[in-house]
Design a protein around this motif. Structure first.
Motif, PDB file in Angstrom:
ATOM      1  N   ALA A 279       0.837  -1.204   0.000  1.00 38.02           N
ATOM      2  CA  ALA A 279       0.000   0.000   0.000  1.00 38.02           C
ATOM      3  C   ALA A 279       0.875   1.258   0.000  1.00 38.02           C
ATOM      4  O   ALA A 279       0.570   2.246  -0.692  1.00 38.02           O
ATOM      5  N   ASP A 280       1.980   1.228   0.754  1.00 34.68           N
ATOM      6  CA  ASP A 280       2.873   2.383   0.808  1.00 34.68           C
ATOM      7  C   ASP A 280       3.616   2.559  -0.522  1.00 34.68           C
ATOM      8  O   ASP A 280       3.891   3.691  -0.952  1.00 34.68           O
ATOM      9  N   PHE A 281       3.924   1.451  -1.173  1.00 30.47           N
ATOM     10  CA  PHE A 281       4.648   1.517  -2.447  1.00 30.47           C
ATOM     11  C   PHE A 281       3.800   2.137  -3.553  1.00 30.47           C
ATOM     12  O   PHE A 281       4.344   2.715  -4.497  1.00 30.47           O
ATOM     13  N   ARG A 282       2.484   2.028  -3.442  1.00 28.97           N
ATOM     14  CA  ARG A 282       1.612   2.469  -4.549  1.00 28.97           C
ATOM     15  C   ARG A 282       1.837   3.918  -4.948  1.00 28.97           C
ATOM     16  O   ARG A 282       1.648   4.282  -6.108  1.00 28.97           O
ATOM     17  N   LYS A 283       2.260   4.764  -3.985  1.00 31.38           N
ATOM     18  CA  LYS A 283       2.495   6.172  -4.347  1.00 31.38           C
ATOM     19  C   LYS A 283       3.661   6.341  -5.307  1.00 31.38           C
ATOM     20  O   LYS A 283       3.779   7.361  -5.978  1.00 31.38           O
ATOM     21  N   HIS A 284       4.537   5.329  -5.380  1.00 32.87           N
ATOM     22  CA  HIS A 284       5.685   5.410  -6.277  1.00 32.87           C
ATOM     23  C   HIS A 284       5.330   5.056  -7.727  1.00 32.87           C
ATOM     24  O   HIS A 284       6.100   5.365  -8.639  1.00 32.87           O
ATOM     25  N   ARG A 300      -4.195   1.614 -13.325  1.00 38.30           N
ATOM     26  CA  ARG A 300      -5.086   1.549 -12.163  1.00 38.30           C
ATOM     27  C   ARG A 300      -4.786   0.319 -11.323  1.00 38.30           C
ATOM     28  O   ARG A 300      -4.714   0.391 -10.090  1.00 38.30           O
ATOM     29  N   ARG A 301      -4.590  -0.819 -11.983  1.00 38.44           N
ATOM     30  CA  ARG A 301      -4.323  -2.049 -11.231  1.00 38.44           C
ATOM     31  C   ARG A 301      -2.990  -1.973 -10.495  1.00 38.44           C
ATOM     32  O   ARG A 301      -2.859  -2.443  -9.366  1.00 38.44           O
ATOM     33  N   LEU A 302      -1.990  -1.375 -11.134  1.00 38.87           N
ATOM     34  CA  LEU A 302      -0.701  -1.209 -10.461  1.00 38.87           C
ATOM     35  C   LEU A 302      -0.816  -0.288  -9.249  1.00 38.87           C
ATOM     36  O   LEU A 302      -0.203  -0.531  -8.206  1.00 38.87           O
ATOM     37  N   ALA A 303      -1.629   0.751  -9.395  1.00 40.26           N
ATOM     38  CA  ALA A 303      -1.757   1.745  -8.328  1.00 40.26           C
ATOM     39  C   ALA A 303      -2.723   1.329  -7.233  1.00 40.26           C
ATOM     40  O   ALA A 303      -2.885   2.057  -6.236  1.00 40.26           O
ATOM     41  N   THR A 304      -3.372   0.178  -7.387  1.00 38.89           N
ATOM     42  CA  THR A 304      -4.298  -0.306  -6.354  1.00 38.89           C
ATOM     43  C   THR A 304      -3.930  -1.710  -5.883  1.00 38.89           C
ATOM     44  O   THR A 304      -4.730  -2.365  -5.218  1.00 38.89           O
ATOM     45  N   SER A 305      -2.743  -2.170  -6.202  1.00 42.08           N
ATOM     46  CA  SER A 305      -2.312  -3.512  -5.795  1.00 42.08           C
ATOM     47  C   SER A 305      -2.350  -3.645  -4.280  1.00 42.08           C
ATOM     48  O   SER A 305      -2.048  -2.699  -3.543  1.00 42.08           O
ATOM     49  N   GLU A 306      -2.703  -4.842  -3.829  1.00 45.03           N
ATOM     50  CA  GLU A 306      -2.767  -5.099  -2.393  1.00 45.03           C
ATOM     51  C   GLU A 306      -1.792  -6.183  -1.948  1.00 45.03           C
ATOM     52  O   GLU A 306      -1.541  -6.335  -0.752  1.00 45.03           O
ATOM     53  N   THR A 307      -1.243  -6.929  -2.903  1.00 41.24           N
ATOM     54  CA  THR A 307      -0.286  -7.980  -2.582  1.00 41.24           C
ATOM     55  C   THR A 307       0.909  -7.888  -3.516  1.00 41.24           C
ATOM     56  O   THR A 307       0.817  -7.328  -4.623  1.00 41.24           O
TER      57      THR A 307
END
Length: 368
Positions: A279-284, A300-307
């Protein structure tokens, strides 16, 4: 800087939520320099806050280890620096007088503090006096706004109190990250304090920008913040530039994807929580993919990944042969100025007032 020799003369600016150990490792591997951890509050360090001690975790190969401290109470700052020196927590201490965010300036900290000349002097004296052999540096802005410029006074005070180097972001606090950085202010500071190194900060989006800044201002090195977001290989370009080479790294999308995978994986190992790390990585994600042609659904999928597995599945769909895009040596991150700087009541009444702000002024958690 004091006993430290840093080459190339390049510093990774501390950025909250960004310059943790995984990101610093990616940047360090690209080229030498000084790589500073996230901002640590002196109160949290002195009180041995568990979150804070996790944030000052360094890799075994990380030398020199660099900590940036935020504080507004000279006594607490002195205690924190003494802890760092006596417990061997780092090899270098930088003091934050440049942060423009409201939760810091409304307490009289960050870019608000140099307006109080005597308080600034007291903090620097305590820091240097408790540092032992560790070099103490400071990072600051031009001032609160154009009517309250402080950088030249602060620079002279720093020299008088034994600070080893100064970094100047060529913006005022009210500018935040908007407008254009004033490189001429960096030149004026260098002229005013020739005794110690001056590093320039602001609008360095490429190695060529860094060269232009150094040529124009005479500064001894550069501090890079937002320019390396999603682009740790900027430090390879900077190292090449400092060694007189025109070689620049232009990775294809496949190499960028591999770096994203490694970055996220390292964050999982660092945070001990896959969900929190991903979740923290998504901002990158947006920074890494800036300028590349990537479909909106995949973005969108890259920016909302959960695992981590889900992130890797999406990364595998990127075109590995897509070349580095043109025109991405441009602003990244926040760019909007502020209407005003949030300050404590009556802060501007007396620039020489030595009083420490209220009891709640020292933040009890780190991270900026």
């Amino acid at each position: 800087m004091g006993p430290l020799e840093v080459w190339p003369p390049v510093v990774l600016a501390p950025m909250a939520g960004i310059t943790n150990a995984p990101f610093r490792t990616l940047c360090r591997e690209q080229g030498g320099g000084l790589f500073v951890c996230e901002m640590i509050t002196t109160r949290a360090l002195v009180e041995r806050n568990a979150k804070t001690f996790k944030m000052i975790r360094f890799e075994p190969s990380e030398k020199p280890r660099s900590i940036q401290l935020y504080g507004i109470d000279p006594v607490t700052v002195g205690k924190a620096v003494r802890m760092i020196a006596t417990e061997d927590l780092a090899d270098h201490v930088d003091l934050n007088f440049g942060c423009p965010v409201p939760k810091v300036t409304r307490r009289g900290g960050g870019s608000a503090l140099p307006y109080k000349r005597n308080l600034l002097r007291a903090i620097l004296r305590e820091a240097v006096g408790n540092a032992g052999t560790l070099p103490v540096t400071m990072k600051m802005r031009k001032g609160i706004d154009d009517d309250h410029l402080t950088y030249l006074d602060a620079g002279r005070i720093a020299v008088e109190e034994g600070v080893s180097a100064i970094a100047l972001h060529g913006r005022t606090a009210v500018q935040h990250y908007g407008g254009t950085a004033d490189w001429e202010a960096i030149a004026r500071l260098k002229e005013a304090v020739p005794e110690i190194p001056v590093l320039g900060n602001g609008d360095i989006w490429s190695a060529d920008d860094a060269r232009r800044m150094m040529d124009r201002t005479g500064c001894d090195g550069v501090v890079v913040g937002r320019g390396c977001l999603g682009r740790p290989w900027l430090f390879a370009d900077l190292a090449a530039m400092c060694d007189g080479s025109d070689e620049r790294l232009r990775p294809r999308l496949g190499e960028v994807a591999a770096t994203m995978d490694r970055h996220a994986t390292s964050m999982v190992e660092c945070f001990d929580s896959e969900w929190h790390a991903v979740a923290d990585f998504r901002k990158h994600v947006g920074w890494y993919l800036k300028g590349f042609v990537v479909g909106s659904d995949l973005r969108r999928r890259l920016a909302t990944s959960e695992t981590l597995a889900g992130l890797r599945e999406s990364l595998a769909e990127l075109d590995p042969d897509q070349p580095w895009p043109e025109g991405v040596d441009a602003p990244r991150g926040k760019t909007n100025p502020r209407d005003r700087v949030h300050l404590p009541a009556g802060w501007l009444d007396d620039p020489y007032d030595l009083a420490v702000p209220g009891a709640d002024a020292e933040l009890d958690t780190s991270g900026g």
